[in-house]
Design an enzyme around this catalytic site. Sequence first.
Site, PDB file in Angstrom:
ATOM      1  N   HIS A  72      -3.465  -1.293  -0.022  1.00  0.00           N
ATOM      2  CA  HIS A  72      -3.454  -0.071  -0.836  1.00  0.00           C
ATOM      3  C   HIS A  72      -2.280   0.831  -0.432  1.00  0.00           C
ATOM      4  O   HIS A  72      -1.507   1.298  -1.285  1.00  0.00           O
ATOM      5  CB  HIS A  72      -4.788   0.658  -0.638  1.00  0.00           C
ATOM      6  CG  HIS A  72      -4.913   1.965  -1.339  1.00  0.00           C
ATOM      7  ND1 HIS A  72      -5.722   2.164  -2.420  1.00  0.00           N
ATOM      8  CD2 HIS A  72      -4.329   3.190  -1.096  1.00  0.00           C
ATOM      9  CE1 HIS A  72      -5.648   3.425  -2.820  1.00  0.00           C
ATOM     10  NE2 HIS A  72      -4.811   4.071  -2.021  1.00  0.00           N
ATOM     11  N   GLU A  73      -2.136   1.063   0.869  1.00  0.00           N
ATOM     12  CA  GLU A  73      -1.073   1.952   1.352  1.00  0.00           C
ATOM     13  C   GLU A  73       0.315   1.327   1.182  1.00  0.00           C
ATOM     14  O   GLU A  73       1.279   2.024   0.848  1.00  0.00           O
ATOM     15  CB  GLU A  73      -1.317   2.317   2.820  1.00  0.00           C
ATOM     16  CG  GLU A  73      -2.621   3.057   3.079  1.00  0.00           C
ATOM     17  CD  GLU A  73      -2.764   4.323   2.251  1.00  0.00           C
ATOM     18  OE1 GLU A  73      -1.731   4.933   1.890  1.00  0.00           O
ATOM     19  OE2 GLU A  73      -3.908   4.703   1.936  1.00  0.00           O
ATOM     20  N   HIS A  76       1.502   1.918  -2.282  1.00  0.00           N
ATOM     21  CA  HIS A  76       2.077   3.262  -2.417  1.00  0.00           C
ATOM     22  C   HIS A  76       3.531   3.261  -1.942  1.00  0.00           C
ATOM     23  O   HIS A  76       4.439   3.742  -2.632  1.00  0.00           O
ATOM     24  CB  HIS A  76       1.294   4.264  -1.556  1.00  0.00           C
ATOM     25  CG  HIS A  76       0.002   4.709  -2.134  1.00  0.00           C
ATOM     26  ND1 HIS A  76      -0.167   5.072  -3.448  1.00  0.00           N
ATOM     27  CD2 HIS A  76      -1.225   4.878  -1.542  1.00  0.00           C
ATOM     28  CE1 HIS A  76      -1.416   5.437  -3.656  1.00  0.00           C
ATOM     29  NE2 HIS A  76      -2.080   5.322  -2.511  1.00  0.00           N
TER      30      HIS A  76
END
Length: 376
Positions: A72-73, A76
């Site tokens: 997820h990170e 980003h």
Amino acid sequence: MSAPRPEHPSGWVLGHVAGAPVVLARSWVLAAVVLTLVFAPSVQSWTGGGGLLPYVVALVFVVLLFASVLVHELAHGLVARARGQQPRAFVLTLWGGHTTFGGAASSPATSALVAVAGPVANLVLAGAFLLVADHAVADGTLLQTVLRAGALANGFVGLFNLVPGLPLDGGRILEAAVWAATRDRHRGTVVAGWAGRVVAVGVVLAVLVRPLLAGTRPDLVTVAWAALIGAFLWAGASGAVRAGRSGRAVDALSLQTVGRPAVVVGAQASLAQARATAAAAHAAEVVVLAPDGRPAAYVDTDAAARVPAELAGTTNVVAVCTPLPVGAVVDGALTGDALLRALSTASAHSPVVAALVEGRVVALVRTSDVVAALRG
């Protein structure tokens, strides 16, 4: 979730991606232990076994869950880098994870794309786990159960992060939408922060109200988790509201808003001459120049006020001055964040800074005035 944070978070560096370290915060160990203990009873009910097996399986699931957070990170950060915003660190923490950046997004589109990348990555992982569980693993096995749990967890994280309220990624998307509509980044932050406060309260109310409507009592463990999540969301949302308001105040910073007009006199001038020069220019401050033209001191208004008028003509202005150290100067043409950074550097030398425009002293800036402007 992503936000500007300290560039060098503490923890163990696992590697580097996109020029940024992947950091495992020490608080992650506590989270891993707690979640393993929480999930172990569920695993035991699935397997029917005892001993260490439920804890080993629970730990595997926890590691899988945090690996999903890392994906997820990374999503980003990789999208941000593609849009010209350099990530500084990918951090796994007690609360999941966050990505730090060197600065804010340059446009609403960039902010929205970076924000949505994380939840989309989780939803893709959820689909992949479910696909493998249903088509590549034997039915009824422990591995299939773990994969389906991973799919459920990723689906929940992806969808929950799309809820429109800061500090969730959906809040960043809402912020970008308001920013694009109003051309005011800080208004978007404040609106998304208030939406986040509503979400925080809604999480707690949902856990309390749903059982009551069904005629049952709320589960205390579930209520405790909801309260922790709600408190975390409320704190993040409140921080966003404060950041939006302070950001607007920073943008408004200029010499006109925080500077006190000043005149200059030589070191040989009397206090009477300094007063007359300031009165003629309608200035509030007097700066004394060194022989080389550098601002060397400023008149202490309290000390000057204690000098009787009949003695002002024979009192050297230096007698009522406070020195200005070398470096206690700032470019008076700067505004906004650039001015704030310059003042922060200069104020390390003195709480009072001389502002120069084209090499001439035009004002004094006091740290107390800057703080008041930001608070206001």
